[in-house]
Enzyme design. Structure first.
Site, PDB file in Angstrom:
ATOM      1  N   ASP A 192      15.668  -6.735   1.890  1.00 55.48           N
ATOM      2  CA  ASP A 192      17.072  -7.031   2.167  1.00 55.48           C
ATOM      3  C   ASP A 192      17.324  -7.392   3.629  1.00 55.48           C
ATOM      4  OD1 ASP A 192      17.427  -6.311  -0.482  1.00 55.48           O
ATOM      5  OD2 ASP A 192      18.048  -4.271  -0.005  1.00 55.48           O
ATOM      6  N   LYS A 208      20.799   2.513   0.324  1.00 48.28           N
ATOM      7  CA  LYS A 208      21.012   1.729  -0.903  1.00 48.28           C
ATOM      8  C   LYS A 208      20.974   2.601  -2.152  1.00 48.28           C
ATOM      9  CE  LYS A 208      18.007  -1.494  -2.065  1.00 48.28           C
ATOM     10  NZ  LYS A 208      17.309  -2.799  -2.101  1.00 48.28           N
ATOM     11  N   GLU A 233      -8.721   7.856   9.491  1.00 52.68           N
ATOM     12  CA  GLU A 233      -8.550   6.875   8.427  1.00 52.68           C
ATOM     13  C   GLU A 233      -9.249   5.576   8.810  1.00 52.68           C
ATOM     14  OE1 GLU A 233      -4.346   6.598   7.726  1.00 52.68           O
ATOM     15  OE2 GLU A 233      -4.270   8.541   6.739  1.00 52.68           O
ATOM     16  N   LEU A 257       4.593   4.571  10.513  1.00 52.21           N
ATOM     17  CA  LEU A 257       5.614   5.572  10.846  1.00 52.21           C
ATOM     18  C   LEU A 257       5.743   5.726  12.360  1.00 52.21           C
ATOM     19  CD1 LEU A 257       4.923   8.338   8.154  1.00 52.21           C
ATOM     20  CD2 LEU A 257       6.797   6.682   8.206  1.00 52.21           C
ATOM     21  N   HIS A 274       1.643  -3.277  -0.494  1.00 51.49           N
ATOM     22  CA  HIS A 274       1.963  -2.011   0.158  1.00 51.49           C
ATOM     23  C   HIS A 274       2.833  -2.153   1.401  1.00 51.49           C
ATOM     24  CE1 HIS A 274       1.442   2.115   1.416  1.00 51.49           C
ATOM     25  NE2 HIS A 274       0.856   1.753   2.542  1.00 51.49           N
ATOM     26  N   TYR A 282       7.235   8.209   0.494  1.00 52.48           N
ATOM     27  CA  TYR A 282       5.982   8.072  -0.248  1.00 52.48           C
ATOM     28  C   TYR A 282       4.764   7.893   0.654  1.00 52.48           C
ATOM     29  CZ  TYR A 282       9.135   7.593  -4.163  1.00 52.48           C
ATOM     30  OH  TYR A 282      10.121   7.830  -5.089  1.00 52.48           O
ATOM     31  N   HIS A 303      -2.529  -2.221  -0.308  1.00 48.01           N
ATOM     32  CA  HIS A 303      -3.257  -0.963  -0.154  1.00 48.01           C
ATOM     33  C   HIS A 303      -4.407  -0.966  -1.155  1.00 48.01           C
ATOM     34  CE1 HIS A 303      -4.278   3.252   0.167  1.00 48.01           C
ATOM     35  NE2 HIS A 303      -3.456   3.346   1.195  1.00 48.01           N
ATOM     36  N   GLU A 363       9.443  -1.437   9.249  1.00 47.79           N
ATOM     37  CA  GLU A 363       8.736  -2.463   8.493  1.00 47.79           C
ATOM     38  C   GLU A 363       9.495  -3.781   8.423  1.00 47.79           C
ATOM     39  OE1 GLU A 363       6.481  -2.985   4.148  1.00 47.79           O
ATOM     40  OE2 GLU A 363       7.535  -1.121   4.633  1.00 47.79           O
ATOM     41  N   ALA A 418      12.570   6.624   7.908  1.00 45.03           N
ATOM     42  CA  ALA A 418      12.194   7.189   9.205  1.00 45.03           C
ATOM     43  C   ALA A 418      12.831   6.431  10.358  1.00 45.03           C
ATOM     44  CB  ALA A 418      10.668   7.182   9.354  1.00 45.03           C
ATOM     45  N   ARG A 478      -2.243  -4.334   9.358  1.00 44.14           N
ATOM     46  CA  ARG A 478      -1.800  -3.070   9.950  1.00 44.14           C
ATOM     47  C   ARG A 478      -2.870  -2.001   9.807  1.00 44.14           C
ATOM     48  NH1 ARG A 478       0.273   1.687   8.162  1.00 44.14           N
ATOM     49  NH2 ARG A 478       0.611   1.004   6.013  1.00 44.14           N
ATOM     50  N   GLY A 518      -0.270   9.872   7.318  1.00 46.48           N
ATOM     51  CA  GLY A 518       0.150  10.575   8.522  1.00 46.48           C
ATOM     52  C   GLY A 518       0.639   9.625   9.592  1.00 46.48           C
ATOM     53  N   ARG A 557      -8.123  -1.942   5.842  1.00 47.18           N
ATOM     54  CA  ARG A 557      -7.575  -2.106   4.511  1.00 47.18           C
ATOM     55  C   ARG A 557      -7.767  -3.500   3.929  1.00 47.18           C
ATOM     56  NH1 ARG A 557      -1.828   1.224   4.963  1.00 47.18           N
ATOM     57  NH2 ARG A 557      -2.767   3.302   5.030  1.00 47.18           N
TER      58      ARG A 557
END
Length: 560
Positions: free
Chosen positions: A229, A48, A131, A398, A357, A58, A250, A381, A28, A392, A62, A296
């Site tokens: 990386d 990559k 959430e 995102l 996660h 994945y 997560h 990230e 993204a 987070r 949202g 979380r």
């Protein structure tokens, strides 16, 4: 506006590509930056693996933004600060949340199919879910596969733009520092995985959008490409990193031998699912008054604690009390995946375990996404912006990608046009190395690293565990350095090289934090400090490389 060019240099028989902006990463963050730049310059996007195979694809839950009239930016700020355990930098939080709605509107303009619903008056509006950590419904989503919808939409857009050039199956090896301009880079060495040779991409601007390093752990929800990386490359090039000790686990990944990486979105709990033991007994209220909607870090520790207390392999997430039609409509991918494994989530609970996660720390940037290097940016990230703090909050990741891709694009555009640096680049030399005849060494080191990171630097830590991990990291670094010096590069070697660097940075940050906060929980320091500050590491002169292609920053690299 220049065009992308490729040439074969006569001195080294090396292929050199040229562009205005090199974007390393095709999720993204990287694709959004490419699209925002494409009307102004030529962009190469390095992927990559397949361009779809990144963490964005994945992401299920949202993207958070204030669309409800009952909600407010101040509430979004407050929730993020609360979830971040006192370590979020409030200006960064406000910078991001104030730009959230514009970021989502930009995605909507490109056609990302966010779910909608009809009001009582028959008007159509976006369906907002909630959430953990959020006080309002503010999550725009595309069923339970938001990341996939976003990745497909952005891919379709970049695929048809003449100024964006996708290089698939290319590993970035190292940034190339300028010899004439201190604090600048002139490009990157990259490894063509298909042709199995090293090439050069020369560019006056470089953006790292490589994601996090959760593959450093044995159990992770991330895809295989998440090997840290960009963090490792930036560190070797002289950039500071911050808060690497805060690795988000997560709380709910599917526990099944055939689906080790499958994430069960937090949105299930937002829609009424609850955590329980095998006998259906709920337990989250014992740990936090918010119960199943706690952040979380709290939920992951609670599940870990209950598993260890009971000697259980997993805990359970139950949404079967909701109507079956509701479950299938809102969570179709999770329903199908679980059904394929013999689990009917409309009738029975889902077995879940925590898994690595998200990396809340990363390469330090300003609000333009610029790193310590003048022409190198970090987005998503891979970056530390100050947004996430010690933990987070769900669906802010995102959002950060899009907001800071916009900021980076605006900053780069303001500096265009700029001439590409024409200084000589040392050729990559493989005359002193050979093909590996002991690939098993890489595999053994790989498994050892991920296992002891999980055991010693996981959800619960101690001083002794961290010391053990550091000793093993130092031994691995010696072995990898020797291996790198004698054999040609490969995907596994490059990823292992980067992961051991990320592991060291994580442990160094964890050892420096003498408290328990957010995602970092140390049994030897269970209390919180009164005035916490970010953990910042700066490379020493002998840690940041002066010549690329070398693991230890020496000009005697066999590749140069």
């Amino acid at each position: 506006m220049k065009s992308v060019s490729s040439s074969l240099t006569s001195t080294s028989n090396a292929i050199e590509h040229r562009c205005d902006v090199l974007v390393i990463g095709s999720g993204a963050a990287g694709l959004s930056l490419a699209l925002k730049l494409a009307e102004h310059c030529q962009v190469i996007v390095l992927s990559k693996s397949d361009r779809n195979e990144g963490s964005t694809r994945y992401a299920q839950g949202g993207i958070a933004a204030v669309f409800d009239e009952q909600d407010s930016i101040d509430a979004h700020v407050k929730d993020t600060l609360n979830a971040g355990g006192g370590l979020c930098e409030e200006p960064a939080v406000r910078f991001t949340t104030e730009r959230a709605k514009d970021a989502l509107s930009w995605l909507i303009g490109y056609g990302v199919p966010f779910d909608t619903e009809k009001t009582e008056s028959g008007e159509k509006r976006f369906h907002l879910t909630r959430e953990g950590g959020h006080s309002h419904r503010r999550i725009l989503h595309a069923a339970d596969a938001t990341g996939e919808a976003l990745q497909i939409t952005l891919n379709d857009a970049v695929s048809t733009h003449p100024n964006i050039h996708i290089f698939e199956r290319y590993n970035a090896i190292d940034l190339i520092p300028s010899k004439t301009q201190k604090g600048h880079c002139v490009g990157a060495y990259v490894w063509n995985r298909t042709q199995e040779h090293v090439e050069v991409i020369r560019a006056p601007f470089i953006a790292l959008a490589t994601g996090g390093g959760s593959k450093v752990y044995q159990y992770t929800s991330n895809p295989d490409v998440s090997s840290g990386d960009g963090i490792a490359m930036a560190w070797r090039a002289g950039c500071r990193v911050a808060n690497m000790e805060f690795n988000q686990f997560h709380p709910t990944c599917l526990f099944h031998p055939q689906a080790r990486n499958f994430l069960i979105t937090e949105a299930l709990r937002g829609e009424g699912a609850f955590l329980c033991h095998a006998d259906g007994t709920r337990f989250m209220k014992k740990f936090d008054e918010r119960g199943d909607l706690a952040p979380r870090d709290v939920v992951a520790r609670a599940i870990d604690y209950e598993m260890k207390r009971l000697g259980a392999d997993c805990m359970y997430l139950d949404i079967s009390h909701k109507p079956a039609d509701f479950i299938v409509k809102h969570f179709p991918n999770i329903y199908r995946k679980c059904r394929s494994l013999g689990i009917d989530i409309t009738r029975e609970p889902i077995p879940v375990v925590p898994a690595a996660h998200y990396s809340c720390g990363g390469v330090m940037t300003d609000f333009n996404a610029k790193t310590d290097l003048e022409n190198v940016y970090a987005i998503g990230e891979v970056a530390y912006t100050g947004l996430h703090g010690a933990n987070r909050m769900a669906s802010n990741s995102l959002l950060e990608c899009i907001v800071f891709a916009t900021a980076a694009a605006e900053h780069i555009i303001s500096k265009l046009p700029i001439a590409s640096c024409e200084e000589p680049i040392l050729p990559w030399d493989e005359s002193q190395v050979s093909d590996s005849d002991e690939e098993v060494i890489i595999q053994h080191n790989w498994h050892e690293l991920r296992l002891f990171m999980w055991d010693y630097v996981g959800i619960v830590r101690t001083n002794k565990r961290l010391e053990r991990a550091m000793r093993r990291i130092q031994l691995l670094e010696q072995e990898i350095n020797e291996y790198y010096s004698h054999f040609r590069v490969s995907n596994n070697l490059l990823e292992l090289r980067n992961l051991v660097t990320v592991a060291e940075l994580i442990v160094r940050c964890a050892m420096a934090r003498k408290e328990s906060r957010g995602l970092h929980f140390n049994l030897d320091h269970p209390e919180q400090l009164a005035n916490p500050v970010p953990t910042i590491l700066a490379p020493e002169p002998n840690e940041s490389q002066s010549v690329p292609g070398s693991l230890n920053a020496t000009s005697s690299s066999p590749h140069l």
